[in-house]
Design an enzyme around this catalytic site. Structure first.
Site, mmCIF file in Angstrom:
data_model
loop_
_atom_site.group_PDB
_atom_site.id
_atom_site.type_symbol
_atom_site.label_atom_id
_atom_site.label_comp_id
_atom_site.label_asym_id
_atom_site.label_seq_id
_atom_site.Cartn_x
_atom_site.Cartn_y
_atom_site.Cartn_z
ATOM 1 N N SER A 289 0.844 -1.196 0.000
ATOM 2 C CA SER A 289 0.000 0.000 0.000
ATOM 3 C C SER A 289 0.876 1.240 0.000
ATOM 4 C CB SER A 289 -0.907 0.013 1.234
ATOM 5 O OG SER A 289 -0.222 0.542 2.358
ATOM 6 N N ASP A 290 0.301 2.368 -0.307
ATOM 7 C CA ASP A 290 0.987 3.633 -0.093
ATOM 8 C C ASP A 290 0.637 4.114 1.320
ATOM 9 O OD1 ASP A 290 2.552 5.871 -0.509
ATOM 10 O OD2 ASP A 290 1.682 6.345 -2.444
ATOM 11 N N TRP A 291 1.164 5.245 1.671
ATOM 12 C CA TRP A 291 1.164 5.787 3.031
ATOM 13 C C TRP A 291 -0.237 5.855 3.644
ATOM 14 C CZ3 TRP A 291 5.474 7.173 5.815
ATOM 15 C CH2 TRP A 291 5.284 7.962 6.946
#
Length: 729
Positions: A289-291
């Site tokens: 995932s991203d942040w």
């Protein structure tokens, strides 16, 4: 060509390890935390960034599979090689004490070099590397970046961005390889090949991560992390092919789109993450995932009724690892979901198996070896020379009235404007710090444009202008000084930025810069406009009045020297625009526009078109020929063309081969780039170039959303020449 296969021996080792793991250990492998989770309080012990108790809690009790980012000094700034070695040794030592001794994978954003290691070789950003149209330079950038990342003791690089940049307002445009599918696919693939080699476990190689899958780069309103409205045909025609190329090149990890496409957030999109990515593109690595984006399915997107439901949605959609990043909430919630059966163990095993496979492929389970020595592998003179060449080949000469450039070295030049005397404006975000705007942390041995001109000049170089964007420029003083100089170098553009911080309401330049430009142009002195920044700010009025225009974008740490090399003729410019440069802020159209976009009152009339770029010499293409006028649906057609240096100076020319499907069941672009080749030619020298167009090059996404080749006529375009061939059923 399909995605690389997994070694059967690794498959067996992964299966054996999975059989021994508890559910807690498995869920831990899917958890990635930021350094702050394991770091010591700031200023607790000078130089000691790790908190041993926190690290043990993360690795031994929560079994985290990955840690990312830099120590939480101000702005997460770059660290010394010695600091990185200490951090990695501490993480490895604790992981070695775990029950199954599963290593922790450490991730970092090294997007134009080892950006978070002090004094690394920092290349032009991706948009500028694309302007080189030189895949060999992209390969070398990948090699050097991997080597310097590995010398730092790190291994997993969150790069490259393979989404294409077709929305110039988007503040991450500069992280892309431009607006064209073929250019982005070739430049990104070559970077991956250089970075990973044949074996990314090698001491001087490292893992890459494709970003941000998929459609993140086309927000409708231009602002970061906002909705994209992309139909499936457009997705398959423009946005998926570069990712497919990155997968074929061997990238083992992929980061998910932080925004949403057609109402479905990237982290909840099973169609994209599983059906297309796995079943169609054949991706065998793991997704991250991203942040904080899994949590945001609940807090921001309102797609989930609770954070727990958000975790379930994302994991079941196909996210294998969560960049949580600041706590163990993902671990705790996924453990509950696994124990209750809401997330099947088969899905957990699938995700963990992918993560472990990549760790085995990376050699993390092998006996640890010391990092490669920095002396021979970090910031070497050879790397600096390659970087300088990349910077030279990235700067676009867009205008040169009456051959004003190159200048004589004894010319007296007044330099002014907010981008003239800063290194940060040539590097952009993700440089030393997240936003790249801490000018005081930049190396003192790398010259700004002003410094490079003063270094190379035999005349008078005078700089008038503030060294910060928020410092007013004394325009009256600039006008007074103009009379004492032969030329004015007007340096405009943007401060560094990335992500949402870089959102702007308009592509127009700030009023302070346009006022300076108006005053400078009114002096009557020859003006050379030089711009830096991550996107095309509107310069039309200024560019039309200036005698010469250089588009610098983000040429990296050697950008100052490269500009001076070009201005004084030590290097003959050869860059080409990787995007269409708009004439006005709402006049946004890519070069591969549809016929309806240039019909009746509609026109394609940019300030500078895609592929534009001048030289101090002249080139001519001629004798365009095809090897046969008629081919079958599965046949290739060979294209050959002569290119000649018709001027008086040695230089490089990029020959661009475009194709148009004359009539089809789905409207086709007026032209699409299908091949390119950059060649060096002496004055008077000519070369015959050959290209092969394959059935894939002739294909498109048909009415039923399947890729097809239709019988009919096709037009090949090179320079001012055209040639036609026919495809028979």
């Amino acid at each position: 060509m399909s995605a690389p296969t997994v070694n059967p021996q690794i498959v067996a080792r992964v299966d054996q390890l999975l059989a021994q793991m508890t559910v807690e250990e498995k869920v831990g492998q899917m958890t990635q935390v930021d350094f702050t989770v394991v770091g010591a309080p700031e200023n607790a012990n000078a130089g000691e960034f790790i908190d041993p108790a926190r690290l043990e809690d993360a690795v031994l009790r929560h079994h985290v599979g990955s840690i990312m980012n830099t120590p939480f000094t101000p702005n997460n700034k770059a660290q010394t090689i010695e600091t990185w070695h200490k951090i990695q040794e501490a993480v490895r030592a604790v992981a070695a004490r775990s029950r199954l001794k599963i290593p922790v994978l450490y991730g970092i954003d090294a997007i134009h070099g080892a950006t978070y290691t002090q004094n690394a070789t920092l290349f032009p950003q991706a948009i500028s590397m694309a302007a080189t149209f030189n895949p060999d330079l992209s390969f070398l950038e990948g090699e050097i970046t991997a080597r310097e990342v590995r010398a730092s003791g790190l291994q997993w690089n969150f790069s490259p961005v393979m989404d294409i940049g077709r929305q110039p307002l988007w503040p991450r445009l500069w992280e892309t390889y431009g607006e064209d599918v073929r250019l982005a696919s070739v430049m990104g693939s070559r970077y991956i090949e250089g970075h990973q080699g044949a074996d990314f476990s090698a001491a001087d190689k490292g893992m890459t991560c494709l970003k941000h899958y998929v459609g993140y780069s086309l927000p409708f309103n231009g602002k970061d992390r906002t909705p994209a409205l992309i139909g499936e045909r457009t997705l398959r025609e423009y946005f998926l092919p570069p990712f497919a190329a990155g997968i074929r090149a061997g990238a083992p990890t992929l980061m998910v789109n932080s925004a949403e496409v057609d109402g479905i957030p990237g982290h909840a999109n099973h169609q994209y993450l599983t059906t297309i990515l796995r079943d169609e593109l054949g991706f065998k690595g793991f997704t991250v995932s991203d942040w904080e984006d899994i949590k945001r399915l609940y807090t921001r997107d309102k797609l989930a009724a609770s954070e727990k439901e958000a975790v379930k949605i994302a994991v079941m959609a196909g996210v294998d690892m969560s960049m949580v990043p600041f706590d163990f909430s993902f671990y705790e919630l996924l453990l509950e979901l696994a124990n209750s059966g809401e997330v099947p163990m088969a899905r957990i095993d699938e995700a963990v198996g992918r993560i472990l496979t990549v760790k085995f492929q990376a050699g993390l389970f092998d006996p640890p070896k010391p990092p490669i020595p920095a002396e021979a592998n970090f910031a070497t003179p050879e790397a600096a020379a390659i970087n300088r060449q990349a910077a030279r080949e990235s700067i676009i000469l867009a205008k040169n009235d009456r051959h004003l450039l190159p200048l004589k070295k004894n010319a007296n030049i007044l330099v002014t404007g907010p981008t003239a005397n800063l290194l940060s404006v040539m590097n952009g975000g993700w440089t030393i710090t997240w936003q790249g705007n801490s000018e005081d942390l930049y190396p003192k041995d790398k010259p700004t444009v002003v410094g490079a001109l003063q270094k190379q000049s035999e005349g008078k170089i005078t700089f008038v202008g503030g060294r910060r964007f928020d410092e007013p420029i004394d325009i009256a003083e600039v006008v007074r000084e103009a009379g004492r100089h032969d030329y004015i170098l007007l340096c405009l553009g943007e401060p560094p930025y990335t992500e949402t911080v870089g959102n702007v309401p308009s592509l127009n330049l700030p009023e302070e810069q346009t006022a300076l430009a108006d005053a400078v142009l009114a002096t009557g002195k020859p003006v050379i406009l030089l711009t830096f920044g991550g996107r095309p700010r509107i310069i039309t009025t200024i560019a039309e009045k200036a005698q010469a225009v250089l588009l610098g974008f983000l040429p990296g740490m050697e950008g100052g020297e490269a500009v001076a090399d070009i201005l004084y003729g030590a290097y003959n410019p050869d860059a080409k625009l990787p995007i269409t440069y708009p004439r006005d802020t709402n006049d946004i159209m890519t070069y591969d526009y549809k016929p309806i976009e240039s019909f009746e009152l509609n026109t394609y009339h940019p300030l500078y078109p895609f592929g534009h770029g001048l030289s101090y010499t002249t080139f001519e293409t001629s004798n365009l020929e095809l090897d046969k006028p008629v081919i079958g649906l599965q046949e290739n057609v060979k294209v050959s063309v002569d290119v000649k240096n018709t001027g008086r100076m040695a230089g490089k020319e990029t020959v661009l081969v475009y194709l148009n499907d004359v009539a089809a069941s789905v409207t086709r672009p007026n032209k699409q780039l299908k091949a390119f080749n950059k060649v060096a030619l002496e004055p008077g020298e000519s070369k015959r170039l050959e290209f092969t167009l394959t059935p894939y090059d002739l294909s498109f996404i048909g009415v039923d959303l399947k890729r097809i080749v239709e019988p009919g006529e096709f037009t090949v375009m090179v320079g001012n020449e055209k040639a036609r061939f026919t495809v028979k059923p």
